[in-house]
Design a protein around this motif. Structure first.
Motif, short mmCIF file in Angstrom:
data_model
loop_
_atom_site.label_atom_id
_atom_site.label_comp_id
_atom_site.label_asym_id
_atom_site.label_seq_id
_atom_site.Cartn_x
_atom_site.Cartn_y
_atom_site.Cartn_z
N GLN A 22 0.84 -1.20 0.00
CA GLN A 22 0.00 0.00 0.00
C GLN A 22 0.87 1.25 0.00
OE1 GLN A 22 -2.65 -0.31 3.36
NE2 GLN A 22 -4.08 -1.64 2.28
N ASP A 23 0.45 2.23 -0.79
CA ASP A 23 1.10 3.54 -0.87
C ASP A 23 2.46 3.50 -1.57
OD1 ASP A 23 -1.06 4.68 0.59
OD2 ASP A 23 -0.11 4.10 2.47
N LYS A 24 2.86 2.35 -2.11
CA LYS A 24 4.09 2.29 -2.89
C LYS A 24 3.81 2.74 -4.32
CE LYS A 24 6.39 0.59 0.59
NZ LYS A 24 7.36 1.43 1.34
N GLN A 25 4.73 3.48 -4.88
CA GLN A 25 4.51 4.05 -6.21
C GLN A 25 5.11 3.23 -7.34
OE1 GLN A 25 2.52 6.83 -6.46
NE2 GLN A 25 2.30 6.44 -4.26
N LEU A 32 0.19 -5.99 -8.72
CA LEU A 32 0.90 -4.99 -7.92
C LEU A 32 2.00 -4.30 -8.71
CD1 LEU A 32 1.27 -6.94 -4.54
CD2 LEU A 32 -0.37 -5.11 -5.08
N THR A 33 2.39 -4.89 -9.83
CA THR A 33 3.46 -4.33 -10.66
C THR A 33 3.05 -2.96 -11.19
OG1 THR A 33 3.99 -6.58 -11.38
CG2 THR A 33 4.96 -4.76 -12.63
N SER A 34 3.91 -1.99 -11.03
CA SER A 34 3.62 -0.64 -11.52
C SER A 34 3.72 -0.61 -13.05
CB SER A 34 4.62 0.36 -10.94
OG SER A 34 4.66 0.25 -9.54
N VAL A 35 2.96 0.29 -13.67
CA VAL A 35 3.06 0.47 -15.11
C VAL A 35 4.49 0.90 -15.46
CG1 VAL A 35 2.24 1.78 -17.11
CG2 VAL A 35 0.62 1.04 -15.33
N GLY A 36 5.08 0.21 -16.42
CA GLY A 36 6.46 0.46 -16.81
C GLY A 36 7.45 -0.44 -16.10
N SER A 37 7.03 -1.04 -14.99
CA SER A 37 7.88 -1.95 -14.25
C SER A 37 7.68 -3.38 -14.75
CB SER A 37 7.58 -1.84 -12.75
OG SER A 37 8.49 -2.63 -11.99
N TYR A 38 8.24 -4.34 -14.03
CA TYR A 38 8.26 -5.72 -14.49
C TYR A 38 7.79 -6.68 -13.41
CZ TYR A 38 11.00 -4.45 -18.63
OH TYR A 38 11.42 -3.92 -19.82
N CYS A 39 7.16 -7.75 -13.87
CA CYS A 39 6.96 -8.95 -13.07
C CYS A 39 7.86 -10.00 -13.71
CB CYS A 39 5.50 -9.40 -13.08
SG CYS A 39 5.21 -10.94 -12.18
N VAL A 40 8.91 -10.40 -13.00
CA VAL A 40 9.88 -11.33 -13.54
C VAL A 40 9.57 -12.73 -13.01
CG1 VAL A 40 12.33 -11.90 -13.80
CG2 VAL A 40 11.61 -9.50 -13.60
N VAL A 41 9.33 -13.66 -13.92
CA VAL A 41 9.02 -15.04 -13.57
C VAL A 41 10.25 -15.88 -13.87
CG1 VAL A 41 7.47 -16.99 -13.91
CG2 VAL A 41 6.60 -14.64 -14.14
#
Length: 251
Positions: free
Chosen positions: A152-155, A180-189
């Motif tokens: 929560q509250d993380k950008q 939860l991944t921010s737009v532009g960030s990554y979910c690495v599997v």
């Protein structure tokens, strides 16, 4: 594309070179190395700031590039093992902070069994000030709730999934944590490579081709167009446990 800026020109040269790799002999050489190095446990031979990390050096460098580019204020990791990946992430956040990034950025690790000697070593490490850990199944509702509360509250959030490698487990993790991944960030599997290796390489494991992190990624992407595979990372690394596993959130 030509440019008078030498930095941009070098970056474009790199991008052009990487784009050519998948159709060249070096791609097969990279895959052959991964195939031959899996059973001898080559990736088990490395550590980060004193803790075993169990990753290929190429994936370690890829994570460094992502953490610098994204400047996350939270990195969520499922699967702790010896803690090397937590220490890597925490140290990269420390470097970001030293260069003007978020001084309070944190790493959250989740594992169903955090062994006492590993927990003790992680907590004794200088980077522990940036690390929190939760013990429990990453797909248990109460654990998912704790992670979401922490987020929560993380950008800017980056997510790494590296626990149980079965299709169902990874798909459940994607459903729980990829949002939860921010737009532009990554979910690495991680360990999507299981799909591309002979099934007999995992005789004592539940997972294998057709029942792997990569099969879960493909199933998840069928109904989640907000993510796409960043194939440029695959093309650049060539040697990786996570082919088709670097998922960028684009919307």
């Amino acid at each position: 594309m030509s440019t008078s800026d030498p930095i941009q020109a070098f970056e474009q040269e790199c991008a052009d070179r990487v784009a050519h790799y998948p159709s060249s002999a070096i791609a097969e050489a990279g895959h052959a190395f991964v195939r031959e190095s899996t059973q001898p446990k080559y990736s088990y031979n490395f550590s980060w700031l004193g803790r075993p990390i169990i990753q290929y050096p190429q994936d370690i460098v890829a994570m460094q590039e992502l953490v610098w580019r994204i400047q996350p204020d939270l990195i969520i990791e499922t699967g702790i093992a010896h803690g090397g990946s937590l220490i890597l992430s925490a140290s990269l956040l420390e470097l970001n902070a030293a260069c003007g990034g978020d001084p309070n950025a944190q790493v959250l690790g989740v594992d169903i069994d955090i062994r006492a000697h590993n927990r003790e070593a992680i907590l004794a490490h200088p980077m522990s000030k940036r690390i929190s850990m939760i013990q429990g199944s990453s797909i248990a509702p109460e654990i998912i709730e704790q992670v979401h509360t922490h987020a929560q509250d993380k950008q800017r959030i980056l997510v790494c999934l590296d626990s149980n490698h079965t299709h169902d487990h990874v798909l459940a993790e994607l459903q729980a944590y990829a949002p939860l991944t921010s737009v532009g960030s990554y979910c690495v599997v991680f360990d999507t490579i299981i799909e591309e290796l002979p099934g007999e390489m995992y005789p004592d494991r539940e997972w294998g081709p057709g029942n792997s992190p990569q099969s879960a990624v493909m199933a998840y992407l069928e109904s989640h167009s907000e993510f796409e595979i960043d194939h440029s990372i695959d093309s650049k690394l060539l040697i990786s446990v996570a082919p088709k596993g670097y998922l960028q959130r684009i919307q």
